[in-house]
Every structure is written in C-alpha cells, then in structure tokens.
Write an enzyme that holds these catalytic residues in place. Sequence first.
Site, PDB file in Angstrom:
ATOM      1  N   TYR A  51     -69.968  48.731   3.542  1.00 13.97           N
ATOM      2  CA  TYR A  51     -71.125  48.823   4.443  1.00 13.97           C
ATOM      3  C   TYR A  51     -70.808  48.334   5.858  1.00 13.97           C
ATOM      4  O   TYR A  51     -71.729  47.948   6.593  1.00 13.97           O
ATOM      5  CB  TYR A  51     -72.294  48.014   3.871  1.00 13.97           C
ATOM      6  CG  TYR A  51     -73.050  48.723   2.763  1.00 13.97           C
ATOM      7  CD1 TYR A  51     -73.727  49.925   2.995  1.00 13.97           C
ATOM      8  CD2 TYR A  51     -73.130  48.186   1.479  1.00 13.97           C
ATOM      9  CE1 TYR A  51     -74.445  50.570   1.996  1.00 13.97           C
ATOM     10  CE2 TYR A  51     -73.845  48.828   0.467  1.00 13.97           C
ATOM     11  CZ  TYR A  51     -74.497  50.016   0.737  1.00 13.97           C
ATOM     12  OH  TYR A  51     -75.208  50.655  -0.253  1.00 13.97           O
ATOM     13  N   HIS A 117     -77.387  55.015  -3.786  1.00 15.21           N
ATOM     14  CA  HIS A 117     -76.800  55.266  -2.463  1.00 15.21           C
ATOM     15  C   HIS A 117     -76.222  56.666  -2.475  1.00 15.21           C
ATOM     16  O   HIS A 117     -75.691  57.111  -3.495  1.00 15.21           O
ATOM     17  CB  HIS A 117     -75.662  54.272  -2.169  1.00 15.21           C
ATOM     18  CG  HIS A 117     -74.819  54.685  -0.997  1.00 15.21           C
ATOM     19  ND1 HIS A 117     -75.177  54.395   0.302  1.00 15.21           N
ATOM     20  CD2 HIS A 117     -73.682  55.418  -0.929  1.00 15.21           C
ATOM     21  CE1 HIS A 117     -74.273  54.919   1.117  1.00 15.21           C
ATOM     22  NE2 HIS A 117     -73.361  55.549   0.390  1.00 15.21           N
ATOM     23  N   GLU A 128     -66.094  57.259   2.198  1.00 17.46           N
ATOM     24  CA  GLU A 128     -66.621  56.495   1.060  1.00 17.46           C
ATOM     25  C   GLU A 128     -65.901  56.848  -0.242  1.00 17.46           C
ATOM     26  O   GLU A 128     -65.650  55.980  -1.080  1.00 17.46           O
ATOM     27  CB  GLU A 128     -68.133  56.747   0.935  1.00 17.46           C
ATOM     28  CG  GLU A 128     -68.896  56.164   2.122  1.00 17.46           C
ATOM     29  CD  GLU A 128     -70.395  56.392   2.045  1.00 17.46           C
ATOM     30  OE1 GLU A 128     -70.878  57.007   1.071  1.00 17.46           O
ATOM     31  OE2 GLU A 128     -71.094  55.944   2.977  1.00 17.46           O
TER      32      GLU A 128
HETATM   33  P1  CMP Z   1     -77.908  52.808   1.535  1.00 22.39           P
HETATM   34  O1  CMP Z   1     -78.108  54.277   1.556  1.00 22.39           O
HETATM   35  O2  CMP Z   1     -77.132  52.233   0.443  1.00 22.39           O
HETATM   36  O3  CMP Z   1     -77.244  52.381   2.925  1.00 22.39           O
HETATM   37  C1  CMP Z   1     -77.604  51.233   3.655  1.00 22.39           C
HETATM   38  C2  CMP Z   1     -78.606  50.421   2.924  1.00 22.39           C
HETATM   39  O4  CMP Z   1     -79.213  49.388   3.655  1.00 22.39           O
HETATM   40  C3  CMP Z   1     -79.763  51.308   2.514  1.00 22.39           C
HETATM   41  O5  CMP Z   1     -79.344  52.152   1.480  1.00 22.39           O
HETATM   42  C4  CMP Z   1     -80.828  50.304   2.153  1.00 22.39           C
HETATM   43  O6  CMP Z   1     -80.806  49.959   0.794  1.00 22.39           O
HETATM   44  C5  CMP Z   1     -80.429  49.103   2.991  1.00 22.39           C
HETATM   45  N1  CMP Z   1     -81.477  48.846   3.963  1.00 22.39           N
HETATM   46  C6  CMP Z   1     -81.866  49.645   4.963  1.00 22.39           C
HETATM   47  N2  CMP Z   1     -82.871  49.055   5.644  1.00 22.39           N
HETATM   48  C7  CMP Z   1     -83.104  47.873   5.034  1.00 22.39           C
HETATM   49  C8  CMP Z   1     -84.016  46.824   5.268  1.00 22.39           C
HETATM   50  N3  CMP Z   1     -84.887  46.864   6.285  1.00 22.39           N
HETATM   51  N4  CMP Z   1     -83.962  45.756   4.447  1.00 22.39           N
HETATM   52  C9  CMP Z   1     -83.061  45.700   3.438  1.00 22.39           C
HETATM   53  N5  CMP Z   1     -82.178  46.670   3.174  1.00 22.39           N
HETATM   54  C10 CMP Z   1     -82.214  47.745   3.966  1.00 22.39           C
END
Ligand code: CMP
Length: 140
Positions: A51, A117, A128
């Site tokens: 990430y 995800h 990824e």
């Molecule tokens: P993902 O697609 O895994 O990629 C980035 C992740 O950050 C996203 O899914 C969310 O699960 C997480 N995310 C995005 N915005 C927030 C937030 N405001 N608070 C917590 N987690 C977040």
Amino acid sequence: MAIERTLSIVKPDGVANGYIGKIIARFEEEGLNIRALRKVQLTVSQAQGFYAEHAARPFFGELVEFMTSGPVVLMVLEGENAVSANREIMGATDPLQADEGTLRRLYAESKGRNTVHGSDSPTSAAREIDYFFSQAFDLV
Ligand code: CMP
C-alpha cells in the site's frame, strides 16, 4: 475486449467471516478465471510495501494494522477486462455507496473493513501481481 489479469485480495474481515468460498464462487460465476491463489498472513512490512502509494494518507496506519490483523487470500484473476470487471463485482470502496449485489454491499462493514481489494488499473495490477506472485511458478 482485452484479456487482462488483476489482483484480488479477500481481506481479514472476509476470511474471518467465512466468505472466501462465496467470493471465489462469484468471480467464477462472472467468468473470471482464478490463475493463482494463496492464503497468507501479511507482515507489517509486506502490507506497507503493498500500500506504499497510500503512505501519506491519514488512514495508512489503520489500513496496515487491519491488513495484518489476520490471514488474507491473494488471487490473480484473469478474464475479459478483468480489472474493471472485478471493480464492478466489488462495488465502491465504501459499502454504503456500493451498488446492490456487489461484494462490498453484501459483506463489508465499513470503508476500512471492506472485505475485498482489487487493482484499480492495469498498471497497478501488473505491479500488485508481481508483488505477491511469480509469473514463472505460481500462475497456472
Ligand atoms: P483498497 O482497495 O484495499 O485500497 C486502499 C484501501 O484504503 C481501501 O481499499 C480502503 O479499505 C482503505 N481506505 C480508504 N479510505 C479509508 C478511510 N477513510 N479509512 C480507512 N480506510 C480507508
């Protein structure tokens, strides 16, 4: 129509709540081929690296903590327009905004604990997939 690959992760909430099978079944029903699959416990540094583009975001610490809180299932999905197809199947990041019938609408609790995800572009998908899988040995 382009045949693409994308990375999917069943996050710790999806694994803990017993949704691995339902999620895989949905991908197969939608015509996505599971080219590789592994269940792992991510380390903090693996999650931070995965990430890295979100490192400056206020929720980064929470995201890494959640993604290392239990096992996850990593998958390479392949099919026509797999990146966007998977994003449609998942629904919006926030389950409250996700369309009816999407995985996040069905199974997710919140923006953070959002069950799955999926890569957001073909470029991210390539990075990824390479992060977790070896093209030579893992893709079948
Ligand atoms: P993902 O697609 O895994 O990629 C980035 C992740 O950050 C996203 O899914 C969310 O699960 C997480 N995310 C995005 N915005 C927030 C937030 N405001 N608070 C917590 N987690 C977040």
